[in-house]
Structures are given as structure tokens and as C-alpha cells.
Design an enzyme around this catalytic site. Structure first.
Site, PDB file in Angstrom:
ATOM      1  N   LYS A 286       7.394 -48.151  59.214  1.00  0.00           N
ATOM      2  CA  LYS A 286       8.068 -49.416  59.551  1.00  0.00           C
ATOM      3  C   LYS A 286       8.903 -49.327  60.830  1.00  0.00           C
ATOM      4  O   LYS A 286       9.141 -50.337  61.477  1.00  0.00           O
ATOM      5  CB  LYS A 286       8.926 -49.887  58.370  1.00  0.00           C
ATOM      6  CG  LYS A 286       8.080 -50.344  57.186  1.00  0.00           C
ATOM      7  CD  LYS A 286       8.931 -50.921  56.069  1.00  0.00           C
ATOM      8  CE  LYS A 286       8.041 -51.246  54.871  1.00  0.00           C
ATOM      9  NZ  LYS A 286       8.775 -51.868  53.766  1.00  0.00           N
ATOM     10  N   ASP A 322       9.766 -58.516  54.432  1.00  0.00           N
ATOM     11  CA  ASP A 322      10.548 -57.945  53.315  1.00  0.00           C
ATOM     12  C   ASP A 322      11.871 -58.705  53.208  1.00  0.00           C
ATOM     13  O   ASP A 322      12.365 -58.978  52.118  1.00  0.00           O
ATOM     14  CB  ASP A 322      10.888 -56.469  53.590  1.00  0.00           C
ATOM     15  CG  ASP A 322       9.739 -55.523  53.239  1.00  0.00           C
ATOM     16  OD1 ASP A 322       8.833 -55.938  52.510  1.00  0.00           O
ATOM     17  OD2 ASP A 322       9.766 -54.376  53.718  1.00  0.00           O
ATOM     18  N   GLY A 346      20.925 -47.311  46.833  1.00  0.00           N
ATOM     19  CA  GLY A 346      19.977 -46.741  47.803  1.00  0.00           C
ATOM     20  C   GLY A 346      20.286 -47.200  49.210  1.00  0.00           C
ATOM     21  O   GLY A 346      20.934 -48.251  49.416  1.00  0.00           O
TER      22      GLY A 346
HETATM   23  P1  NAP Z   1      12.942 -44.772  51.282  1.00  0.00           P
HETATM   24  O1  NAP Z   1      13.240 -45.294  52.616  1.00  0.00           O
HETATM   25  O2  NAP Z   1      12.230 -43.477  51.130  1.00  0.00           O
HETATM   26  O3  NAP Z   1      14.363 -44.656  50.484  1.00  0.00           O
HETATM   27  C1  NAP Z   1      14.429 -44.052  49.214  1.00  0.00           C
HETATM   28  C2  NAP Z   1      15.815 -44.225  48.614  1.00  0.00           C
HETATM   29  O4  NAP Z   1      15.763 -43.682  47.282  1.00  0.00           O
HETATM   30  C3  NAP Z   1      16.910 -43.483  49.367  1.00  0.00           C
HETATM   31  O5  NAP Z   1      18.109 -44.205  49.264  1.00  0.00           O
HETATM   32  C4  NAP Z   1      16.996 -42.165  48.577  1.00  0.00           C
HETATM   33  O6  NAP Z   1      18.267 -41.562  48.615  1.00  0.00           O
HETATM   34  C5  NAP Z   1      16.773 -42.668  47.160  1.00  0.00           C
HETATM   35  N1  NAP Z   1      16.298 -41.606  46.282  1.00  0.00           N
HETATM   36  C6  NAP Z   1      15.084 -40.998  46.338  1.00  0.00           C
HETATM   37  N2  NAP Z   1      15.001 -40.067  45.357  1.00  0.00           N
HETATM   38  C7  NAP Z   1      16.196 -40.099  44.697  1.00  0.00           C
HETATM   39  C8  NAP Z   1      16.708 -39.386  43.584  1.00  0.00           C
HETATM   40  N3  NAP Z   1      15.995 -38.459  42.958  1.00  0.00           N
HETATM   41  N4  NAP Z   1      17.942 -39.684  43.141  1.00  0.00           N
HETATM   42  C9  NAP Z   1      18.663 -40.643  43.763  1.00  0.00           C
HETATM   43  N5  NAP Z   1      18.237 -41.354  44.826  1.00  0.00           N
HETATM   44  C10 NAP Z   1      17.007 -41.085  45.287  1.00  0.00           C
HETATM   45  O7  NAP Z   1      12.094 -45.819  50.407  1.00  0.00           O
HETATM   46  P2  NAP Z   1      12.074 -47.415  50.529  1.00  0.00           P
HETATM   47  O8  NAP Z   1      11.067 -47.851  51.521  1.00  0.00           O
HETATM   48  O9  NAP Z   1      13.454 -47.946  50.672  1.00  0.00           O
HETATM   49  O10 NAP Z   1      11.474 -47.798  49.086  1.00  0.00           O
HETATM   50  C11 NAP Z   1      12.240 -47.594  47.918  1.00  0.00           C
HETATM   51  C12 NAP Z   1      11.596 -48.292  46.719  1.00  0.00           C
HETATM   52  O11 NAP Z   1      11.501 -49.697  46.950  1.00  0.00           O
HETATM   53  C13 NAP Z   1      10.153 -47.831  46.450  1.00  0.00           C
HETATM   54  O12 NAP Z   1       9.984 -47.751  45.058  1.00  0.00           O
HETATM   55  C14 NAP Z   1       9.306 -48.956  47.007  1.00  0.00           C
HETATM   56  O13 NAP Z   1       8.053 -49.074  46.349  1.00  0.00           O
HETATM   57  C15 NAP Z   1      10.181 -50.159  46.708  1.00  0.00           C
HETATM   58  N6  NAP Z   1       9.898 -51.312  47.580  1.00  0.00           N
HETATM   59  C16 NAP Z   1       9.496 -52.463  46.990  1.00  0.00           C
HETATM   60  C17 NAP Z   1       9.235 -53.574  47.758  1.00  0.00           C
HETATM   61  C18 NAP Z   1       8.802 -54.836  47.082  1.00  0.00           C
HETATM   62  O14 NAP Z   1       8.277 -55.744  47.761  1.00  0.00           O
HETATM   63  N7  NAP Z   1       9.012 -54.953  45.787  1.00  0.00           N
HETATM   64  C19 NAP Z   1       9.358 -53.517  49.172  1.00  0.00           C
HETATM   65  C20 NAP Z   1       9.776 -52.317  49.752  1.00  0.00           C
HETATM   66  C21 NAP Z   1      10.047 -51.216  48.948  1.00  0.00           C
HETATM   67  P3  NAP Z   1      18.646 -40.482  49.767  1.00  0.00           P
HETATM   68  O15 NAP Z   1      19.085 -41.284  50.957  1.00  0.00           O
HETATM   69  O16 NAP Z   1      19.728 -39.689  49.158  1.00  0.00           O
HETATM   70  O17 NAP Z   1      17.408 -39.670  50.038  1.00  0.00           O
END
Ligand code: NAP
Length: 484
Positions: A286, A322, A346
Site C-alpha cells: 500500500k 479503505d 493496533g
Molecule cells: P499490519 O500493517 O501488519 O498491522 C498489524 C497490527 O497488528 C500491528 O498493529 C501489530 O502490532 C498488530 N499485531 C500483530 N501481531 C500481534 C500480536 N501477536 N499481538 C498484538 N498485536 C499484534 O496489518 P494491517 O494491514 O493493518 O491489517 C490488520 C488486520 O486488518 C488484518 O487482519 C487485515 O486482514 C484486516 N483488514 C481488514 C480490512 C477490511 O476491509 N475488513 C481492510 C484492511 C485490513 P505491532 O505494531 O506491535 O507489530
């Protein structure tokens, strides 16, 4: 043409496959190496019962098949089948030349598909080898293994490189190769292989239903508008199931394809080659797409991430759906000030869109993240407060909790990012995860009486906006018609 690879372990299983899937495909491939036993008279009889063209294949283990016996036995079995069965094609490997087989095929009007398999890479002499095979009057087939988008670009360049050849087959195995199978006509291949559902004959084989009805692969032509999604990983994406049925409903000549992408720059070259009209962008690209965009919307600039790229005559334009997709289910509550205080769990890529959307609607926000420094950084940028995921007292007064971490996502769906938090019952829980449909956190919130908004609602809303950005048309399907 769509060619169903019969993967049954018995002829009876293959008979059922043929009866059920015949309306979806144009020809069949019988893989005798996958059969429990090779009974020549029975296979010959089976071949005569197939009403569509049939390819006879007996793949060796080293080429990704299941045949364990000697080359001599294989040659003898193939010869008997060419004599007594009814086949339109026989697939023989490049290093398996047997004049008796070639003569028999010629006498019986059976065309030879001369194949070579590379289960590790894309050979550098790919096109020369195919050209050499074609000069012998055989149909060249290259089944190779791309491991980068650059390899995928090479495979799509076949159409230019091999334009002198009347018929050939080229494809890549594995996830990288999925676009080469769906857009097989744009590689110049005259057919693509499909499998029965749940029984893939090779890695990356798509099933007949998906190829025929979801991707409509056999209808792609030079006027087809190509859209897609790039990411790494990407094959789990639900977006093809949002976009493709909408094109079909409107009678549009368009297809939406998942592209596994390691290098965004090379993908833009592929987009030029294929004339891609627009694409969705998911993790981790992204931000990576930003340098290639000629124009971006205010949200992309503010958030610093882009999930939708569309070709606008002379440049690529970046949009962030988004942002609006997230807002859609809560827009009226924000406008009516029923939601004034939010906690965002997050601070990754999706949290950036969420926090900016909330802050732009005058909502006060607290960001809680495992890595507190990342929460602090986003909070400083957006005028929010911050803390760690264990600072549960910071949630107490929130009207809205938005869960944006990946905690609780399949396969770790037993996890909960704020296990010790007791829901009051009057907060709204907005979960971004959409697989599973109901996370552990959602179940706890529901039990306490909270209103739930699911990741699917946001996914659907952002997908609909993306469709409208790509096509300029109103999304034509009702909620019930979008199944993913
Ligand atoms: P990302 O940029 O990789 O961010 C992941 C987040 O999760 C970070 O804040 C990370 O914390 C935290 N995290 C990961 N593992 C963890 C753990 N074991 N314990 C605590 N915190 C943890 O991912 P993203 O793009 O934001 O996506 C996150 C989620 O949103 C995914 O499940 C994705 O499928 C979903 N999503 C859904 C939509 C929708 O349209 N519904 C759109 C976008 C994303 P740290 O900073 O500490 O690593």
C-alpha cells in the site's frame, strides 16, 4: 479452451467428473499416472466414451506426476492406448522421444503435445525450446515455475516472442502462475488446465467452476478490461468474488485477477504489457505503489497509503477506499455525534486509515498497540492519544472500539487482543478481521450486548467503492448477491 484434468484414482471417479463437469469445459486430459491401476482395455473403452477431445498423459514423478515404472513400460502402455483408444492428443515429454509412438500417433491422427516441465524455475531458453518443438510439427507445452513477478512478465511476453507459432501452451505452476492460467489467452496459450474442485492436479490449478463462472477465462479477448489485486500473500483475497460477479451482472467484458507481487516496479511493467485498467493493493504494497502514481487523492496523501490504483488516460491515480469503506457503517453515528470517543487497537497499515477517518470526523481517538512507540508515532501525527494493549482503563469511556490488529485472524482465531477487557455492553465493536467471520473478541462483545460491525461489512463497502472507481458505474449487486 478450458481443459479439465481428470484427477480421479479410478475410471469410475473420472466418469463422474466427466458427467458433472463436461458443460464447463471444452476438452479433457486423462492422467493415467494418477490411476490406481493401468488397465489398457478399460482405459481404451473409457476414452471412447468421452464426447469431447481427450488428451492422453502419463506423467513421470520427476515431472510432477505419479508414474513410478520404467520409461520402457510407459512407452509400451502409451503405444497400446494410442492404438486401441480414442484420443485427440498425446502429451509426451521433450526428453522422451520414441519413434514408434510418434509414428503411431501420426497414423491415427493424434497430435503430439511436446511438453517440458521445470518445477523450480523459468528456464532462460524457454522460447527457443518451444520454437524448436514447433518446427517439428508438434505443439510445444512449457509448464514452468515462476518465483517472481518478473518471471510472470516473461511468461506473458510469450505472445510477442512466439507470435509465429500457430499453437502452444505455456503456464506457470504455483501461486505466481495463477494469472498465467486465468489470462491464458494473453500468454498466447490455446488452452488452460482446470481441476475438479478440491482435487488440484498441480499446484496453482484452479477449479473448473471458478475458471468458467468466476473468472470467465475462456471469454477473455483483446478487448477485455483487466483489473486485479496485488499483494503478498494474495490468493486468500475475497476481492475477486466482489468484482467478477458485478462485471458479469452488467454484461461487462472485464476480469479481476489476483497477482502475487514481490516487486511493484515490475508489476507496473506487466500492467503496461497487459493494458491493466486498475488494481487493488493489499499488504505489503500500500505504500510501495506511491512513487508510481501521477495523481493521488487527499486521503492517500494524508494517510500515506493507497489501496486502489486506476489508469486515467496518461497516469496512474491512487485512491484509498479503505478510508471510506471503514466510514460507511458508522458514518451516521459520527455525523450524529453518537460516536465521539474511539479506541483503536493496533497501529499498522489499516489503523492509519481508521484513525485518520475518525479524526477527520472530530472523533477523539486513543490508539493502543503492542509496540507502544508505533502507536505514539501515529497518535502524534493524527492528534490522538496512545498507550499499550494492556492499558485497558483507556477503553472504559469509549463509544467505539475498532480492532485493527491481526490478532484473532485465521489460523489464530482462538486469540483475543484484549482478553482481560470486560465489555460494558453499550460500546460498538468494529472488527476489521473478516476471516473468521466472528472473532473471539466479537463473540465476547456480542454476549455482553454490544453492537457489532464486522470486517466483512468494511471489505464489502471498500470493494464496492473500488468497483465504482474502476468502472465509473454503480455497483449492481445486492448484499445477498455478494458471497465471499
Ligand atoms: P499490519 O500493517 O501488519 O498491522 C498489524 C497490527 O497488528 C500491528 O498493529 C501489530 O502490532 C498488530 N499485531 C500483530 N501481531 C500481534 C500480536 N501477536 N499481538 C498484538 N498485536 C499484534 O496489518 P494491517 O494491514 O493493518 O491489517 C490488520 C488486520 O486488518 C488484518 O487482519 C487485515 O486482514 C484486516 N483488514 C481488514 C480490512 C477490511 O476491509 N475488513 C481492510 C484492511 C485490513 P505491532 O505494531 O506491535 O507489530
Amino acid at each position: 479452451m478450458l481443459c479439465l484434468t481428470m484427477t480421479g484414482r479410478t475410471l469410475e471417479e473420472n466418469l463422474k467428473l466427466k458427467e458433472n463437469l463436461s458443460p464447463l469445459v471444452d476438452l479433457f486430459e486423462l492422467r493415467i499416472d494418477l490411476l490406481e491401476s493401468i488397465d489398457i482395455p478399460q482405459i481404451a473403452e473409457f476414452s471412447r466414451s468421452v464426447e469431447k477431445p481427450l488428451i492422453l498423459t502419463c506423467r513421470r514423478e520427476r515431472d510432477g506426476g505419479a508414474y513410478k515404472r520404467t520409461d520402457r513400460t510407459r512407452a509400451s502402455q502409451l503405444a497400446q492406448l494410442l492404438e486401441s483408444g480414442r484420443f485427440s492428443y498425446v502429451d509426451l515429454e521433450e526428453d522422451f522421444r520414441r519413434s514408434e509412438l510418434e509414428q503411431r500417433a501420426q497414423q491415427r491422427g493424434i497430435e503430439i503435445i511436446r511438453s517440458f516441465h521445470d518445477t523450480a524455475s523459468v528456464p532462460s531458453d524457454l522460447f527457443t525450446r518451444m520454437d524448436r518443438i514447433a518446427r517439428r510439427g508438434e505443439i510445444p507445452k512449457a509448464a514452468v515455475t515462476a518465483d517472481s513477478i518478473s518471471n510472470v512478465l516473461t511468461i506473458f511476453s510469450a505472445r510477442q516472442q512466439l507470435k509465429e507459432l500457430s499453437r502452444y501452451i505455456i503456464l506457470s505452476m504455483g501461486d505466481w502462475g495463477v494469472p498465467t492460467r486465468i489470462l491464458y489467452k494473453l500468454t498466447g496459450s490455446f488452452l488452460t488446465y482446470v481441476s475438479p474442485e478440491g482435487m488440484p492436479a498441480a499446484s496453482g490449478h484452479l477449479d473448473a467452476q471458478a475458471m468458467k463462472h468466476l473468472f470467465r477465462a475462456d471469454q477473455v479477448d483483446d478487448r477485455t478490461k483487466i483489473y486485479g489485486i496485488i499483494g503478498n500473500p494474495v490468493m486468500h483475497s475475497a476481492s475477486p468474488k466482489i468484482h467478477n460477479p458485478a462485471y458479469m451482472k452488467l454484461g461487462m467484458n472485464a476480469v479481476y485477477v489476483p497477482f502475487l507481487v514481490d516487486d511493484v516496479r515490475t508489476f507496473f511493467s506487466l500492467a503496461d504489457l497487459l493494458g491493466i485498467s486498475g488494481f487493488s493493493v493489499t499488504v505489503p504494497h500500500k505504500q510501495h505503489v506511491l512513487p508510481y502514481l501521477g495523481k493521488i487523492t487527499r486521503e492517500v496523501k494524508q494517510i500515506g497509503s493507497c489501496n486502489t490504483v486506476v489508469w486515467e488516460r496518461e497516469y496512474w491515480k491512487g485512491v484509498n477506499t479503505d478510508y471510506y469503506g471503514f466510514l460507511k457503517p458508522i458514518y451516521e453515528d459520527l455525523e450524529g455525534e453518537r460516536i465521539k470517543k474511539a479506541v483503536v487497537l493496533g497501529s499498522g497499515g489499516s489503523a492509519r486509515s481508521v484513525v485518520w477517518a475518525l479524526r477527520n470526523h472530530q472523533c477523539s481517538v486513543t490508539i493502543l498497540n503492542r509496540t507502544v512507540e508505533k502507536a505514539a508515532r501515529l497518535a502524534r501525527e493524527t492528534g490522538a492519544s496512545w498507550g499499550g494493549l494492556d492499558e485497558l482503563e483507556k477503553i472504559r469511556e469509549a463509544d467505539l472500539i475498532v480492532q485493527t490488529t491481526s490478532v484473532g485472524m485465521i489460523p489464530n482465531d482462538g486469540q483475543d487482543p484484549i482478553e482481560a477487557y470486560q465489555f460494558r455492553g453499550d460500546e460498538v465493536l468494529y472488527e476489521l478481521i473478516y476471516a473468521p467471520e466472528k472473532t473471539k473478541l466479537m463473540k465476547r462483545a456480542e454476549a455482553a450486548g454490544c453492537r457489532l460491525i464486522s470486517g466483512k461489512e468494511m471489505l464489502r463497502a471498500q470493494g464496492i467503492l473500488q468497483f465504482e472507481t474502476f468502472t465509473g458505474l454503480t455497483f449492481p449487486l445486492s448484499e445477498a448477491e455478494v458471497v465471499f
